[in-house]
Design a protein around this motif. Structure first.
Motif, mmCIF file in Angstrom:
data_model
loop_
_atom_site.group_PDB
_atom_site.id
_atom_site.type_symbol
_atom_site.label_atom_id
_atom_site.label_comp_id
_atom_site.label_asym_id
_atom_site.label_seq_id
_atom_site.Cartn_x
_atom_site.Cartn_y
_atom_site.Cartn_z
ATOM 1 N N ALA A 58 0.834 -1.209 0.000
ATOM 2 C CA ALA A 58 0.000 0.000 0.000
ATOM 3 C C ALA A 58 0.865 1.254 0.000
ATOM 4 O O ALA A 58 0.566 2.229 -0.707
ATOM 5 N N MET A 59 1.946 1.220 0.753
ATOM 6 C CA MET A 59 2.852 2.365 0.777
ATOM 7 C C MET A 59 3.528 2.555 -0.578
ATOM 8 O O MET A 59 3.643 3.688 -1.070
ATOM 9 N N MET A 60 3.938 1.468 -1.213
ATOM 10 C CA MET A 60 4.590 1.580 -2.517
ATOM 11 C C MET A 60 3.620 2.049 -3.594
ATOM 12 O O MET A 60 3.990 2.838 -4.469
ATOM 13 N N LEU A 61 2.376 1.595 -3.545
ATOM 14 C CA LEU A 61 1.399 2.049 -4.534
ATOM 15 C C LEU A 61 1.055 3.520 -4.368
ATOM 16 O O LEU A 61 0.870 4.242 -5.347
ATOM 17 N N SER A 62 0.978 3.981 -3.123
ATOM 18 C CA SER A 62 0.716 5.410 -2.916
ATOM 19 C C SER A 62 1.894 6.250 -3.400
ATOM 20 O O SER A 62 1.703 7.322 -3.983
ATOM 21 N N LEU A 63 3.120 5.764 -3.197
ATOM 22 C CA LEU A 63 4.289 6.479 -3.719
ATOM 23 C C LEU A 63 4.311 6.479 -5.242
ATOM 24 O O LEU A 63 4.670 7.475 -5.862
ATOM 25 N N PHE A 64 3.906 5.362 -5.851
ATOM 26 C CA PHE A 64 3.865 5.288 -7.315
ATOM 27 C C PHE A 64 2.855 6.276 -7.884
ATOM 28 O O PHE A 64 3.155 6.999 -8.839
ATOM 29 N N ILE A 65 1.675 6.328 -7.301
ATOM 30 C CA ILE A 65 0.646 7.241 -7.815
ATOM 31 C C ILE A 65 1.048 8.689 -7.582
ATOM 32 O O ILE A 65 0.860 9.545 -8.453
ATOM 33 N N ILE B 27 1.650 11.395 -10.610
ATOM 34 C CA ILE B 27 0.945 12.684 -10.690
ATOM 35 C C ILE B 27 1.930 13.844 -10.658
ATOM 36 O O ILE B 27 1.740 14.852 -11.341
ATOM 37 N N TRP B 28 3.012 13.678 -9.916
ATOM 38 C CA TRP B 28 4.022 14.733 -9.867
ATOM 39 C C TRP B 28 4.677 14.925 -11.239
ATOM 40 O O TRP B 28 4.916 16.054 -11.664
ATOM 41 N N THR B 29 4.962 13.826 -11.944
ATOM 42 C CA THR B 29 5.555 13.964 -13.276
ATOM 43 C C THR B 29 4.558 14.528 -14.278
ATOM 44 O O THR B 29 4.943 15.239 -15.211
ATOM 45 N N LEU B 30 3.284 14.236 -14.112
ATOM 46 C CA LEU B 30 2.267 14.819 -14.993
ATOM 47 C C LEU B 30 2.098 16.311 -14.738
ATOM 48 O O LEU B 30 1.864 17.090 -15.666
ATOM 49 N N GLN B 31 2.208 16.722 -13.489
ATOM 50 C CA GLN B 31 2.072 18.144 -13.160
ATOM 51 C C GLN B 31 3.257 18.952 -13.645
ATOM 52 O O GLN B 31 3.120 20.131 -13.969
ATOM 53 N N LEU B 32 4.439 18.351 -13.713
ATOM 54 C CA LEU B 32 5.626 19.075 -14.165
ATOM 55 C C LEU B 32 5.659 19.249 -15.681
ATOM 56 O O LEU B 32 6.361 20.126 -16.181
ATOM 57 N N THR C 81 9.442 15.486 -19.591
ATOM 58 C CA THR C 81 9.742 14.107 -19.957
ATOM 59 C C THR C 81 10.998 13.583 -19.263
ATOM 60 O O THR C 81 11.335 12.414 -19.416
ATOM 61 N N ASN C 82 11.669 14.437 -18.511
ATOM 62 C CA ASN C 82 12.886 14.001 -17.816
ATOM 63 C C ASN C 82 12.584 12.997 -16.711
ATOM 64 O O ASN C 82 13.383 12.106 -16.435
ATOM 65 N N PHE C 83 11.431 13.158 -16.051
ATOM 66 C CA PHE C 83 11.085 12.301 -14.920
ATOM 67 C C PHE C 83 10.058 11.247 -15.283
ATOM 68 O O PHE C 83 9.469 10.641 -14.402
ATOM 69 N N SER C 84 9.829 11.007 -16.556
ATOM 70 C CA SER C 84 8.768 10.081 -16.948
ATOM 71 C C SER C 84 9.131 8.624 -16.682
ATOM 72 O O SER C 84 8.252 7.780 -16.566
ATOM 73 N N SER D 198 10.805 7.536 -13.979
ATOM 74 C CA SER D 198 10.920 7.251 -12.549
ATOM 75 C C SER D 198 9.716 6.501 -11.978
ATOM 76 O O SER D 198 9.924 5.620 -11.130
ATOM 77 N N PRO D 199 8.456 6.768 -12.377
ATOM 78 C CA PRO D 199 7.372 5.933 -11.843
ATOM 79 C C PRO D 199 7.469 4.472 -12.289
ATOM 80 O O PRO D 199 7.167 3.565 -11.516
ATOM 81 N N MET D 200 7.916 4.250 -13.515
ATOM 82 C CA MET D 200 8.050 2.876 -13.981
ATOM 83 C C MET D 200 9.187 2.150 -13.258
ATOM 84 O O MET D 200 9.095 0.947 -12.982
ATOM 85 N N LEU D 201 10.246 2.868 -12.935
ATOM 86 C CA LEU D 201 11.339 2.280 -12.170
ATOM 87 C C LEU D 201 10.880 1.918 -10.758
ATOM 88 O O LEU D 201 11.218 0.849 -10.242
ATOM 89 N N LEU D 202 10.091 2.796 -10.154
ATOM 90 C CA LEU D 202 9.553 2.513 -8.829
ATOM 91 C C LEU D 202 8.601 1.323 -8.870
ATOM 92 O O LEU D 202 8.601 0.491 -7.957
ATOM 93 N N LEU D 203 7.819 1.207 -9.920
ATOM 94 C CA LEU D 203 6.912 0.075 -10.068
ATOM 95 C C LEU D 203 7.677 -1.230 -10.265
ATOM 96 O O LEU D 203 7.278 -2.274 -9.740
#
Length: 98
Positions: free
Chosen positions: A35-42, A46-51, A54-57, A59-64
């Motif tokens: 649950a903690m990892m999924l909340s960090l992923f989401i 959202i943080w990369t979408l708000q920015l 494409t530099n941080f695009s 990082s969510p896949m790496l975390l997943l």
């Protein structure tokens, strides 16, 4: 704090408190970690979408990917401890007896 940030921070905090206070079974501890990892992923997605960058695009896949590796290792430990000790209760585990 926006409602979206509040929702993700409370999701992370609920997972953290569940991990801290409900440590009777190994499976419940693993579910709290997921649950903690999924909340960090989401939140990271959202943080990369708000920015709008494409530099941080990646990082969510790496975390997943790390989360999937952590889940598989946790389930392997769960199967190994339930086979050797008969249950997944954390109180019955003793790390000094190997």
């Amino acid at each position: 704090m926006t409602p979206v940030h509040f929702a993700f921070s409370t999701t992370f905090m609920l997972g953290l408190t569940g991990l801290a206070f409900h440590r009777t079974h190994l499976l419940s501890a693993l579910l709290c970690l997921e649950a903690m990892m999924l909340s960090l992923f989401i939140a990271l997605s959202i943080w990369t979408l708000q920015l709008d960058s494409t530099n941080f695009s990646a990082s969510p896949m790496l975390l997943l990917a790390f989360s999937a590796c952590e889940a598989s290792a946790g389930l392997a430990l769960l199967v190994a401890t339930s086979r050797t000790h008969g249950s997944d209760r954390l109180q019955s585990l003793n790390l000094l007896q190997c």
